[in-house]
Design an enzyme around this catalytic site. Structure first.
Site, short mmCIF file in Angstrom:
data_model
loop_
_atom_site.label_atom_id
_atom_site.label_comp_id
_atom_site.label_asym_id
_atom_site.label_seq_id
_atom_site.Cartn_x
_atom_site.Cartn_y
_atom_site.Cartn_z
N LYS A 48 41.96 39.13 38.32
CA LYS A 48 40.59 38.75 39.12
C LYS A 48 40.40 37.36 39.32
O LYS A 48 40.12 36.84 40.35
CB LYS A 48 39.31 39.40 38.39
N GLN A 92 32.90 42.73 32.48
CA GLN A 92 33.93 43.60 32.35
C GLN A 92 33.92 44.77 31.21
O GLN A 92 33.31 44.41 30.20
CB GLN A 92 35.29 42.77 31.94
N ASP A 115 29.87 44.39 41.24
CA ASP A 115 30.43 45.70 41.10
C ASP A 115 29.48 46.71 41.52
O ASP A 115 30.06 47.80 41.50
CB ASP A 115 30.28 45.67 39.43
N1 GUN Z 1 36.52 48.25 33.64
C1 GUN Z 1 37.27 49.18 34.60
N2 GUN Z 1 36.93 49.02 35.92
C2 GUN Z 1 35.99 48.20 35.97
C3 GUN Z 1 35.36 47.56 37.15
O1 GUN Z 1 35.47 47.98 38.26
N3 GUN Z 1 34.26 46.75 37.08
C4 GUN Z 1 33.88 46.44 35.66
N4 GUN Z 1 32.98 45.62 35.26
N5 GUN Z 1 34.45 46.81 34.64
C5 GUN Z 1 35.38 47.70 34.66
#
Ligand code: GUN
Length: 277
Positions: A48, A92, A115
């Protein structure tokens, strides 16, 4: 064989975003908080951050020990809520078990919730009037659109009912006027439901669960799963080799949905930036 090349579609989306960012007064800012040392999460966060830099975003990676208290994490979120250089905040998941993840998500400003997990944004998704939509399902919709797959009037089967993938995915397909069946771990005869589907989206975390003889000729198969086998190889939730010559289109793992999720995160951060001006 008709592979849906998520990597390529994501690359084009990222280039388009990078182009738009060049014309802005200040770079859009994304803060990513990683708690603990889960290796898969560390890889996602690194990807990311890299994507942010390439697109000309300001990226703030905040790494916290897994001993951080819930209160300290909430304070960190609060600090970012009030930081004018930060347009998007992503915590995350998963978080350590002593922290209530839902409480943390609800503490993120809905205007910075890139998100799309805050209840306010999920509520708007249900009403088909959202600005910030969960990245993976939104990325799947972008993918379907870029291969000219029309959802309207189609039978769509979503396997998995998680908050991150299955539930928002089903709502996206409904918003696009598909007829949606959502399967969960108690659903009877999933295979028979999938056989009716024009579009199948799977996100359950069970390696190669969906078999070749479940798929209707010409159906579009979207595989959200990423599973590491004992030999180290990565496979999705569908049996790719058995399905690839039956499906009208199928996403590979890796190189399918994963890159779309990241590109969509940038897209959402840019939306948040504009919304917060
Ligand atoms: N963990 C797995 N997929 C995601 C996601 O799309 N966003 C976040 N914040 N954590 C994750």
């Amino acid at each position: 064989m008709n592979i849906i090349d998520g990597k390529e579609i994501a690359k084009n989306l990222r280039l388009k975003i990078a182009d738009e960012v060049k014309a802005l007064e200040r770079p859009p800012g994304l803060a990513v908080i990683l708690v603990g040392e889960d290796p898969a999460s560390a890889v996602y966060v690194r990807n990311k951050e890299l994507a942010c830099k390439q697109a000309g975003f300001f990226s703030d990676k905040i790494i916290k020990s897994e001993n951080i208290t819930e209160e300290q994490l909430l304070e960190e979120v609060e600090r970012l809520n009030n930081n004018p250089h930060i347009d998007g905040i992503l915590v995350q998941l998963p978080l350590p078990s002593h922290i209530n993840a839902n409480k943390v998500i609800e503490h993120i400003s809905p205007f910075k919730d890139v998100d799309g997990f805050h209840s306010e944004n999920i509520g708007k998704l249900m009403q088909n009037k959202s600005h910030l939509r969960p990245c993976t399902p939104k990325g799947v919709m972008t993918m379907l659109d870029s291969v000219n797959c029309k959802v309207e009037g189609m039978n769509c089967v979503v396997i998995g009912a998680s908050n991150i993938v299955g539930r928002p995915m089903a709502m996206e397909l409904l918003n696009a006027r598909g007829t949606v069946t959502i399967c969960n771990s108690k659903t009877k005869d999933v295979a028979e439901k999938v056989r009716q589907a024009d579009i199948v989206v799977v996100g359950v975390g069970i390696p190669q669960m969906v078999k070749g003889d479940w798929i209707k000729e010409g159906a579009i198969v979207i595989d959200v799963g990423i599973n590491r086998l004992e030999d180290g190889s990565l496979v999705g939730d569908v049996d790719f080799d058995a399905i690839k010559d039956i499906a009208g289109g199928i996403t590979p793992v890796p190189g399918g949905v994963g890159p779309m999720t990241i590109a969509t995160l940038l897209e959402n951060t840019l939306i948040a930036y504009k919304q917060n001006l």
